[in-house]
Design an enzyme around this catalytic site. Structure first.
Site, PDB file in Angstrom:
ATOM      1  N   ARG A 187     -21.858  -1.354   4.830  1.00 36.24           N
ATOM      2  CA  ARG A 187     -21.117  -2.368   5.565  1.00 36.24           C
ATOM      3  C   ARG A 187     -21.026  -1.994   7.049  1.00 36.24           C
ATOM      4  NH1 ARG A 187     -15.132  -3.749   3.572  1.00 36.24           N
ATOM      5  NH2 ARG A 187     -14.539  -1.933   4.783  1.00 36.24           N
TER       6      ARG A 187
ATOM      7  N   ARG B 196       0.819  -1.211   0.000  1.00 36.25           N
ATOM      8  CA  ARG B 196       0.000   0.000   0.000  1.00 36.25           C
ATOM      9  C   ARG B 196       0.853   1.261   0.000  1.00 36.25           C
ATOM     10  NH1 ARG B 196      -4.866  -2.434   3.116  1.00 36.25           N
ATOM     11  NH2 ARG B 196      -6.499  -0.963   2.623  1.00 36.25           N
TER      12      ARG B 196
ATOM     13  N   ARG C  88      -9.767   7.224   5.106  1.00 37.18           N
ATOM     14  CA  ARG C  88      -9.191   6.061   4.415  1.00 37.18           C
ATOM     15  C   ARG C  88      -9.112   6.296   2.909  1.00 37.18           C
ATOM     16  NH1 ARG C  88     -13.243   2.072   6.508  1.00 37.18           N
ATOM     17  NH2 ARG C  88     -12.444   0.589   4.973  1.00 37.18           N
TER      18      ARG C  88
HETATM   19  P1  ADP Z   1      -9.921  -1.283   3.469  1.00 36.82           P
HETATM   20  O1  ADP Z   1      -9.131  -1.568   2.229  1.00 36.82           O
HETATM   21  O2  ADP Z   1     -11.396  -1.426   3.246  1.00 36.82           O
HETATM   22  O3  ADP Z   1      -9.553   0.001   4.139  1.00 36.82           O
HETATM   23  P2  ADP Z   1      -8.552  -3.422   4.920  1.00 36.82           P
HETATM   24  O4  ADP Z   1      -9.298  -4.467   5.648  1.00 36.82           O
HETATM   25  O5  ADP Z   1      -7.754  -3.829   3.732  1.00 36.82           O
HETATM   26  O6  ADP Z   1      -9.659  -2.375   4.536  1.00 36.82           O
HETATM   27  O7  ADP Z   1      -7.587  -2.634   5.917  1.00 36.82           O
HETATM   28  C1  ADP Z   1      -8.058  -2.094   7.113  1.00 36.82           C
HETATM   29  C2  ADP Z   1      -6.964  -1.254   7.793  1.00 36.82           C
HETATM   30  O8  ADP Z   1      -5.816  -2.083   8.075  1.00 36.82           O
HETATM   31  C3  ADP Z   1      -6.405  -0.105   6.960  1.00 36.82           C
HETATM   32  O9  ADP Z   1      -7.193   1.061   7.014  1.00 36.82           O
HETATM   33  C4  ADP Z   1      -5.028   0.076   7.631  1.00 36.82           C
HETATM   34  O10 ADP Z   1      -5.126   0.762   8.862  1.00 36.82           O
HETATM   35  C5  ADP Z   1      -4.609  -1.339   7.940  1.00 36.82           C
HETATM   36  N1  ADP Z   1      -3.802  -1.910   6.844  1.00 36.82           N
HETATM   37  C6  ADP Z   1      -4.165  -2.920   6.017  1.00 36.82           C
HETATM   38  N2  ADP Z   1      -3.191  -3.189   5.124  1.00 36.82           N
HETATM   39  C7  ADP Z   1      -2.182  -2.303   5.380  1.00 36.82           C
HETATM   40  C8  ADP Z   1      -0.914  -2.045   4.797  1.00 36.82           C
HETATM   41  N3  ADP Z   1      -0.460  -2.753   3.751  1.00 36.82           N
HETATM   42  N4  ADP Z   1      -0.154  -1.077   5.320  1.00 36.82           N
HETATM   43  C9  ADP Z   1      -0.576  -0.361   6.357  1.00 36.82           C
HETATM   44  N5  ADP Z   1      -1.757  -0.535   6.953  1.00 36.82           N
HETATM   45  C10 ADP Z   1      -2.573  -1.482   6.477  1.00 36.82           C
END
Ligand code: ADP
Length: 187
Positions: A127, A88, A144
């Site tokens: 959701r 990300r 987000r």
């Molecule tokens: P969404 O894509 O709907 O925001 P996720 O379930 O993929 O939901 O992620 C939820 C949260 O987990 C993110 O908002 C972040 O805080 C954290 N997160 C997930 N993947 C990463 C990543 N690769 N790097 C940093 N934080 C992450």
């Protein structure tokens, strides 16, 4: 097959990743799910991650990279995996490259699910009502989406430059989107 699926929060990554991974017979590795499992179990990593997740911020790369490394070096990931929610940030892209290079591996394809912002906000609010996820409140959703646009959207250019990116329209029925993804991967 070593795949990455990307897209803004609410694009349906998790839903699609589950089906696509099962169809392709590779583990679905979701950083969001891994973090939520750690939060649920109250592990030190979960306690650290929760502060960021609840605010809609990214968990620091140092924490996230280590968690992913531990997961994708498990034997079940040896034949391949579908990464959902990682990388990300640009630092995570570099880190992932290094993790894979150490095993003489590389990413085969990156799927970007595209959706329009209004639709995404609507899906996330729905959701929130159904599942009550702590980070699905209107303010946190907005944050987000901002963080995604700032930090993650630029990654698609990196993968496009490597000729790995396939863009798939994420609007429409779940099964139709799955069909589009599988057909894009078969090309
Ligand atoms: P969404 O894509 O709907 O925001 P996720 O379930 O993929 O939901 O992620 C939820 C949260 O987990 C993110 O908002 C972040 O805080 C954290 N997160 C997930 N993947 C990463 C990543 N690769 N790097 C940093 N934080 C992450």
């Amino acid at each position: 097959m070593r795949l990455v699926i990307m897209g803004p929060p609410g694009a349906g990554k998790g839903t699609q990743a589950t089906v696509v991974a099962t169809t392709l017979g590779v583990p679905h590795v979701s950083t969001g799910d891994l973090f939520r499992a750690n939060v649920g179990e109250g592990t030190p990593l979960g306690l650290e991650a929760k502060r960021y997740m609840d605010a809609g911020e990214y968990v620091p790369d140092s924490v996230t990279n280590g968690m992913v490394r531990d997961r994708i070096t498990q034997p079940d990931c040896h034949p391949g995996f579908l990464l959902d929610g990682y990388p990300r940030t640009l630092e995570q892209v570099n880190e992932l490259d290094m993790m894979l290079a150490a095993a003489s591996q590389s990413i085969d394809r990156v799927v970007e699910l595209t959706v329009d912002t209004d639709e995404v906000v609507e899906r996330l609010l729905k959701r929130a009502q159904e599942q009550g996820r702590a980070d699905d409140t209107a303010d946190v959703i907005r944050r987000r989406l901002e963080v995604y646009a700032e930090q993650t959207a630029p990654l698609t250019a990196v993968y496009a430059g490597r000729d790995l990116l396939v863009r798939v329209d994420g609007m429409g029925e779940v099964t139709e989107v799955t069909r589009r993804i599988l057909s894009a991967l078969a090309d």
